[in-house]
Design an enzyme around this catalytic site. Structure first.
Site, mmCIF file in Angstrom:
data_model
loop_
_atom_site.group_PDB
_atom_site.id
_atom_site.type_symbol
_atom_site.label_atom_id
_atom_site.label_comp_id
_atom_site.label_asym_id
_atom_site.label_seq_id
_atom_site.Cartn_x
_atom_site.Cartn_y
_atom_site.Cartn_z
ATOM 1 N N LYS A 157 0.832 -1.213 0.000
ATOM 2 C CA LYS A 157 0.000 0.000 0.000
ATOM 3 C C LYS A 157 0.859 1.252 0.000
ATOM 4 C CE LYS A 157 -2.782 0.745 3.691
ATOM 5 N NZ LYS A 157 -2.495 2.085 4.258
ATOM 6 N N SER A 158 1.882 1.267 0.865
ATOM 7 C CA SER A 158 2.728 2.471 0.952
ATOM 8 C C SER A 158 3.423 2.753 -0.377
ATOM 9 C CB SER A 158 3.798 2.284 2.034
ATOM 10 O OG SER A 158 3.205 2.194 3.298
ATOM 11 N N ARG A 216 -6.758 1.414 17.722
ATOM 12 C CA ARG A 216 -6.508 -0.029 17.603
ATOM 13 C C ARG A 216 -6.183 -0.692 18.934
ATOM 14 N NH1 ARG A 216 -3.420 0.155 11.665
ATOM 15 N NH2 ARG A 216 -5.377 0.157 10.493
ATOM 16 N N ARG A 248 -7.619 -3.438 9.161
ATOM 17 C CA ARG A 248 -6.709 -4.388 9.817
ATOM 18 C C ARG A 248 -7.397 -5.103 10.991
ATOM 19 N NH1 ARG A 248 -2.653 -3.653 6.502
ATOM 20 N NH2 ARG A 248 -1.963 -1.550 6.029
ATOM 21 N N GLN A 279 4.652 9.036 7.368
ATOM 22 C CA GLN A 279 3.758 9.999 6.727
ATOM 23 C C GLN A 279 4.241 11.425 6.984
ATOM 24 O OE1 GLN A 279 -0.254 9.056 7.971
ATOM 25 N NE2 GLN A 279 -0.262 7.134 6.815
ATOM 26 N N ASP A 335 1.713 -1.357 11.746
ATOM 27 C CA ASP A 335 0.420 -1.806 11.215
ATOM 28 C C ASP A 335 0.147 -3.277 11.520
ATOM 29 O OD1 ASP A 335 -0.081 0.702 10.221
ATOM 30 O OD2 ASP A 335 0.676 0.257 8.221
ATOM 31 N N SER A 383 7.263 8.703 12.173
ATOM 32 C CA SER A 383 6.133 8.539 11.254
ATOM 33 C C SER A 383 6.584 8.774 9.824
ATOM 34 C CB SER A 383 5.020 9.533 11.607
ATOM 35 O OG SER A 383 4.172 9.714 10.496
#
Ligand code: S3P
Length: 449
Positions: A39-40, A367, A409, A188, A336, A186
């Site tokens: 995905k990344s 989560r 997830r 991101q 993740d 992070s």
């Protein structure tokens, strides 16, 4: 052994219920599995392709909903992207600084990566105005982590709660370079600032407290950006303005998707699975180290390098697991995979401790709370910690109704737990899996014996 009965039902509100009925004498998993693209890497290939000069060809793109959000945002800003498929996607780049002002709000859907990385590009487009938003989950996730450093660079961004929540409005500016010391590890945040640095005159540096995934660094270099990396301080510097040139990208399978099968193969007695073509970039392999600590029987085969990323096939055989403690620098390298690691811990002997993982509270769902609640409903012994979980393994799980909280997830982690749960487990809002793994339930059905 008879096979499990796995059925999917669509509800009147269009959500999906997944019902897993384990046969009384258990089941086992056998087979070779090809997982979807990372995905990344898929997001980054679409984004860099869109802002490069010339054509980018992408093989193995993830066809999940998140990369679709990225593609539609960049199409709305002028990039030509062919129909998304796994064989070959062609992106006609429009060149750095040439994203057009979209005539409508850019919608990143459920995808934090789309929104946060895109902000770095939008903020550095002088004279253009953008508005960005996402679904209910994304609109509640913290954006100040990228808004603040971008503001230090001179960006103009407005939004609710002190400019920290989407929808956000961005008035593009010529930015100035900074050295940003990120309080969180992070990718991101790091990637957002590096992308802002692409168009910014001078050297923009990001230092992070621990190394997060480095796909942006690898791909920016491959596309022609000048990047220097200091591994001793976890710092990366980009020199702008850069020029990017279209490339051929081969996306490896996503280790975050492979993780469900690795844990399933480890905890379901009598199982043997080979997960093919898994990206094993060292900034992503914390899950392999954690499972090895727990005594999982996992072997990497056919290790190779594909388009700048290490790749392997991974064989897993079931074995008895023991507890472990994970904390510190390993956490960003498996952030993740912690929901599915929690499932492994439920079936391990002893008490597993997960610390330093407070970031889990601001993912697609909280989560920590959601995994603890749902696993406890099934009979597990999970205690929430502010920054993790304490999981005492060895209790037998009993089928019941659980809920994904629309988090992909969580949906998949609970489905794996259901394989070792007696009776019938019903997972509500299971359709969330399509965010990163649209074929997950078909594959599950195919490997169950
Ligand atoms: C991602 C980085 C991680 C991860 C997310 C994808 C990326 O988020 O959880 O699923 O592609 O850069 P953070 O950077 O917030 O840790």
């Amino acid at each position: 052994m008879s096979a499990a009965v796995i059925t999917q039902e669509t509800q009147t509100d269009l959500s999906q219920k997944l019902i897993i009925q384990r046969p009384p004498f258990g089941l086992s998993l056998q087979g070779r599995i090809r997982i979807p693209g990372d995905k990344s890497i898929s997001h980054r290939a679409l984004m860099l392709g869109a802002i490069a000069q010339g054509e980018t060809e992408i093989q193995g793109l993830l066809l999940g909903e998140d990369p679709r959000s990225t593609a539609s945002c960049f199409q709305a800003m002028g990039a030509e992207i062919s129909e998304l498929n796994t064989d070959l996607v062609k992106v006609k780049g429009i060149g750095l600084g040439n994203l057009q002002e979209p005539v409508d709000v850019l919608n990143a859907g459920n995808s934090g990566t789309t929104l946060r990385l895109m902000l770095g590009l939008l903020a550095s487009h002088p004279g253009r105005f953008f508005t960005v938003t996402g679904d209910a989950s994304l609109r509640s996730r913290p954006m100040s982590r990228v808004v603040k450093p971008l503001q230090e660079m001179g960006a103009q961004i407005w939004g609710r709660k002190g400019n920290s929540l989407a929808p956000l409005a961005i008035q593009g500016q010529a930015l100035k370079p900074i050295h940003y010391h990120s309080p969180i590890a992070s990718a991101q945040v790091k990637s957002c600032i590096l992308l802002a640095g692409l168009a910014t005159d001078g050297k923009t540096t990001v230092t992070e407290p621990a190394l997060s995934r480095d796909h942006s660094e690898r791909m920016l270099r491959a596309f022609g950006a000048e990047l220097s990396i200091d591994p001793d301080t976890n710092s990366v510097t980009i020199t702008g303005p850069a020029q990017l040139y279209g490339q051929k990208v081969i996306v490896p399978g996503d280790i975050s998707s492979a993780a469900f099968w690795l844990v399933a193969g480890a905890i379901v007695p009598g199982s043997e699975l080979v997960v093919e073509n898994v990206g094993v970039n060292p900034t992503r392999t914390g899950i392999l180290e954690a499972l090895a600590m727990m005594g999982a029987d996992i072997q990497l085969e056919n290790q190779r390098e594909v388009a700048g990323e290490p790749v392997a096939d991974i064989r897993v055989r079931s074995s008895s697991l023991k507890s472990c403690t994970i904390a510190g620098d390993i956490i960003p390298r498996m952030i993740d995979e912690i929901p599915i690691l929690a499932v492994a811990a439920v079936f391990a002997e002893g008490t597993t401790i997960i610390r330093d993982a407070e970031e889990l509270r601001v993912k697609e769902s909280d989560r920590i709370t959601v995994m603890a609640q749902q696993l406890n409903k099934m009979g597990a012994k999970v205690t929430e910690l502010p920054d993790g979980m304490e999981i005492t393994g060895g209790t037998a799980l009993v089928g019941t109704d659980v809920d994904s909280h629309t988090d992909h997830r969580i949906a998949m982690s609970l489905a794996i737990a259901a394989l070792v749960t007696s009776g019938i487990t019903t997972i509500h809002r299971a359709e969330a899996a399509a965010i990163s793994y649209p074929d997950f339930f078909n594959t599950l059905t195919a490997i169950v014996n």
